[in-house]
Design a protein around this motif. Sequence first.
Motif, mmCIF file in Angstrom:
data_model
loop_
_atom_site.group_PDB
_atom_site.id
_atom_site.type_symbol
_atom_site.label_atom_id
_atom_site.label_comp_id
_atom_site.label_asym_id
_atom_site.label_seq_id
_atom_site.Cartn_x
_atom_site.Cartn_y
_atom_site.Cartn_z
ATOM 1 N N TRP A 73 1.001 -1.211 -0.025
ATOM 2 C CA TRP A 73 -0.092 0.027 0.007
ATOM 3 C C TRP A 73 0.954 1.327 -0.095
ATOM 4 N N ALA A 74 1.769 1.440 0.918
ATOM 5 C CA ALA A 74 2.810 2.498 0.894
ATOM 6 C C ALA A 74 3.639 2.602 -0.401
ATOM 7 N N ARG A 75 4.210 1.421 -1.065
ATOM 8 C CA ARG A 75 4.645 1.586 -2.416
ATOM 9 C C ARG A 75 3.820 2.285 -3.524
ATOM 10 N N VAL A 76 2.518 1.685 -3.439
ATOM 11 C CA VAL A 76 1.530 2.143 -4.581
ATOM 12 C C VAL A 76 1.146 3.716 -4.273
ATOM 13 N N THR A 77 0.814 4.009 -3.057
ATOM 14 C CA THR A 77 0.492 5.466 -2.677
ATOM 15 C C THR A 77 1.632 6.371 -2.872
ATOM 16 N N LEU A 78 2.961 5.995 -2.776
ATOM 17 C CA LEU A 78 4.127 6.816 -3.139
ATOM 18 C C LEU A 78 4.147 7.142 -4.742
ATOM 19 N N MET A 79 3.840 6.060 -5.611
ATOM 20 C CA MET A 79 3.595 6.269 -7.038
ATOM 21 C C MET A 79 2.609 7.180 -7.572
ATOM 22 N N GLY A 80 1.593 7.211 -6.879
ATOM 23 C CA GLY A 80 0.525 8.204 -7.021
ATOM 24 C C GLY A 80 0.921 9.698 -7.055
ATOM 25 N N PRO A 81 -0.194 10.488 -7.296
ATOM 26 C CA PRO A 81 0.075 11.957 -7.197
ATOM 27 C C PRO A 81 0.787 12.370 -5.790
ATOM 28 N N PRO A 82 1.117 13.674 -5.494
ATOM 29 C CA PRO A 82 1.796 14.080 -4.314
ATOM 30 C C PRO A 82 0.706 13.884 -3.295
ATOM 31 N N LEU A 83 1.294 13.354 -2.205
ATOM 32 C CA LEU A 83 0.505 13.201 -1.027
ATOM 33 C C LEU A 83 -0.113 14.405 -0.353
ATOM 34 N N SER A 84 -1.330 14.369 0.148
ATOM 35 C CA SER A 84 -1.866 15.439 0.689
ATOM 36 C C SER A 84 -1.709 15.247 2.162
ATOM 37 N N PRO A 85 -1.834 16.340 3.085
ATOM 38 C CA PRO A 85 -1.325 16.335 4.462
ATOM 39 C C PRO A 85 -1.798 15.053 5.343
ATOM 40 N N GLY A 86 -3.192 14.800 4.842
ATOM 41 C CA GLY A 86 -3.795 13.708 5.669
ATOM 42 C C GLY A 86 -3.274 12.327 5.254
ATOM 43 N N LEU A 87 -3.089 12.028 3.947
ATOM 44 C CA LEU A 87 -2.459 10.909 3.496
ATOM 45 C C LEU A 87 -0.910 10.854 3.577
ATOM 46 N N ASN A 88 -0.479 11.993 3.680
ATOM 47 C CA ASN A 88 1.094 11.859 4.187
ATOM 48 C C ASN A 88 1.192 11.218 5.468
ATOM 49 N N ARG A 89 0.263 11.863 6.262
ATOM 50 C CA ARG A 89 0.447 11.018 7.609
ATOM 51 C C ARG A 89 -0.087 9.908 7.597
ATOM 52 N N GLU A 90 -1.056 9.284 7.175
ATOM 53 C CA GLU A 90 -1.566 8.006 7.099
ATOM 54 C C GLU A 90 -0.358 7.051 6.633
ATOM 55 N N TYR A 91 0.252 7.623 5.346
ATOM 56 C CA TYR A 91 1.438 6.906 4.805
ATOM 57 C C TYR A 91 2.585 6.527 5.903
ATOM 58 N N ARG A 92 2.808 7.572 6.709
ATOM 59 C CA ARG A 92 3.794 7.702 7.665
ATOM 60 C C ARG A 92 3.434 6.804 8.837
ATOM 61 N N ILE A 93 2.282 6.817 9.189
ATOM 62 C CA ILE A 93 2.021 5.905 10.250
ATOM 63 C C ILE A 93 2.216 4.348 9.863
ATOM 64 N N ARG A 94 1.521 4.229 8.841
ATOM 65 C CA ARG A 94 1.264 2.805 8.281
ATOM 66 C C ARG A 94 2.654 1.948 7.986
ATOM 67 N N ARG A 95 3.506 3.007 7.435
ATOM 68 C CA ARG A 95 4.816 2.519 7.072
ATOM 69 C C ARG A 95 5.688 2.141 8.438
ATOM 70 N N ALA A 96 5.704 3.309 9.327
ATOM 71 C CA ALA A 96 6.407 3.260 10.492
ATOM 72 C C ALA A 96 5.864 2.075 11.273
ATOM 73 N N ALA A 97 4.680 1.721 11.211
ATOM 74 C CA ALA A 97 4.363 0.561 12.065
ATOM 75 C C ALA A 97 4.758 -0.716 11.585
ATOM 76 N N ALA A 98 4.515 -0.907 10.107
ATOM 77 C CA ALA A 98 5.047 -2.199 9.322
ATOM 78 C C ALA A 98 6.482 -2.331 9.656
ATOM 79 N N LEU A 99 7.368 -1.237 9.532
ATOM 80 C CA LEU A 99 8.831 -1.202 9.978
ATOM 81 C C LEU A 99 9.114 -1.841 11.705
ATOM 82 N N ASP A 100 8.207 -1.275 12.423
ATOM 83 C CA ASP A 100 8.224 -1.638 14.004
ATOM 84 C C ASP A 100 7.927 -3.089 14.036
ATOM 85 N N ARG A 101 6.908 -3.465 13.305
ATOM 86 C CA ARG A 101 6.559 -4.981 13.364
ATOM 87 C C ARG A 101 7.811 -6.022 12.824
#
Length: 172
Positions: A73-101
């Motif tokens: 999801w993070a990879r596909v999201t980054l390949m799309g249009p520039p991230l809005s502030p809300g989507l950028n935060r969602e991306y950061r949370i989900r990516r950080a959580a996956a790396l933590d796990r």
Amino acid sequence: MFEIRIICEAPDRESVVNGLRSQFNIGRVHSSLSLTSGGERLYITADLPAANPWPTPEQAYADAPAADYELEWARVTLMGPPLSPGLNREYRIRRAAALDRMALGLAPDFGIPVTPEDATGAAIHLMGLDRAAGLGPSGHADGPYAPDHPESTRNPRGYVRQEFAIWHKNNQ
């Protein structure tokens, strides 16, 4: 602070002290011979451990999507249009959580070893994003600790778990 006095047999001393250490924050152990049993008297000062303010990884990620799904999801999201502030935060949370796990060994690393430092770096990035957005005690996702709180600074990955658990609960 309180003091604990224990009378035990000398061979049991180490297991008794380790058992206390697992339940309390203990200071130095003073000992003397017990006059009645031939064992040892142990005198230990102790404090109750501080409560852990963060959800455990098991609590935070109990119903989380699989890490490979999150990373895709993070990879596909980054390949799309520039991230809005809300989507950028969602991306950061989900990516950080996956790396933590992955760093904790709760998810496979998919051939790309993830170190605790990688997970901490992603957590610090999320905290910086939240701090820059002015998300504080009443503005971030209603968790008890803001990104600039001393507890968050001490434990960035705890901050990720807090924010992911709240985000996931609100977005299921």
